[in-house]
Design an enzyme around this catalytic site. Sequence first.
Site, mmCIF file in Angstrom:
data_model
loop_
_atom_site.group_PDB
_atom_site.id
_atom_site.type_symbol
_atom_site.label_atom_id
_atom_site.label_comp_id
_atom_site.label_asym_id
_atom_site.label_seq_id
_atom_site.Cartn_x
_atom_site.Cartn_y
_atom_site.Cartn_z
ATOM 1 N N ASP A 1 7.715 -14.101 -1.291
ATOM 2 C CA ASP A 1 7.082 -15.049 -2.216
ATOM 3 C C ASP A 1 8.038 -15.433 -3.347
ATOM 4 O O ASP A 1 7.812 -16.413 -4.057
ATOM 5 C CB ASP A 1 5.832 -14.399 -2.840
ATOM 6 N N LYS B 1 -1.508 -18.516 7.203
ATOM 7 C CA LYS B 1 -0.196 -17.860 7.288
ATOM 8 C C LYS B 1 -0.030 -17.198 8.655
ATOM 9 O O LYS B 1 1.028 -17.266 9.263
ATOM 10 C CB LYS B 1 -0.027 -16.853 6.141
ATOM 11 N N GLN C 1 -1.390 -11.163 -1.246
ATOM 12 C CA GLN C 1 -2.108 -12.396 -1.546
ATOM 13 C C GLN C 1 -2.720 -12.338 -2.953
ATOM 14 O O GLN C 1 -3.462 -11.416 -3.275
ATOM 15 C CB GLN C 1 -3.211 -12.614 -0.491
#
Length: 285
Positions: free
Chosen positions: A119, A52, A96
């Site tokens: 997300d 990322k 995460q």
Amino acid sequence: MSYIIDGKAISAQIKEECRERVERLREKGVSVTLAVVLVGDDPASCVYVNNKKKACEFCGIESRTYELSADTTQQEVLNLVQTLNADESVNGILVQLPLPEHIDENEIIYAISPEKDVDGFHPYNVGALSIGLPGHVSCTPAGVIELLKRSNIEISGKHCVVVGRSNIVGKPMSMLLLRENGTVTVAHSKTADLKAVTSQADILVVAVGKPKFITEEYVKEGAVVIDVGIHRMDNKKLCGDVDFDRVEPKTKAITPVPGGVGVMTIAMLMHNCVTAAERKECYER
Ligand code: NDP
């Protein structure tokens, strides 16, 4: 001959577009920042976070990584999320997953401001998707839609079967296909006669989490098959939820693993992050 959908090329194109959008924002004096929170040192998570970072670098997005030890408390993670919510310079917050067992993932996700939830996991964004309001869409299913559209595969009017109903893939996938006017069937572990259902699909999206689960008997001649699955085999090679070698000859188009859906997820994360910054800039103007 089946058409092999090139996720690598399409994701590169999306990241390039993001780079240009970031540049246009920079010309207006706006910078784009993604905050990534990593709790513990799960090796796979570390690899994802690193990838990322690299994608952010390419796109000109500032990435800030917050690495917390595995024994960080729920309250400490919540405090960090609140700080990032209040930080005007942060456009996107990504925690995460998976988190260590003592942390309630849902409570952390719900604490993220919906406009920074790049997300697309916050219930506000999930709800927005289901009633057609703007919001962030879960990156992997959003990536599947981009793969289909950019490969000129018509979704409207097609029978789309999604195998899997998880909150991060199957459910948002079915909502997105519906939004594109597909006729959608969702199959899961309790579906009776799965083969009979999948064999009707013009577009079959597989997110079942079982290596090479879908073989040619599950697929209609001339179908488009999208494989979301990703597994590391004993020989270290990657494979999907679809048995590619057996299914490919029957299909009109198919995604490979690797180089299909997997590479799209980070590209769509970049897209969501830039979109968050563009919306903020537009709102403040
Ligand atoms: P989950 O394990 O959360 O969900 C799997 C789904 O498949 C469930 O809905 C389950 O049904 C269904 N299922 C399980 N067994 C069967 C069966 N025998 N017949 C029909 N349906 C079945 O997985 P995810 O959705 O998180 O992920 C799916 C796959 O996608 C995994 O391989 C994962 O690694 C991959 N993935 C890839 C990403 C990428 O970036 N490319 C991102 C996220 C995931 P039920 O609900 O009834 O249990």
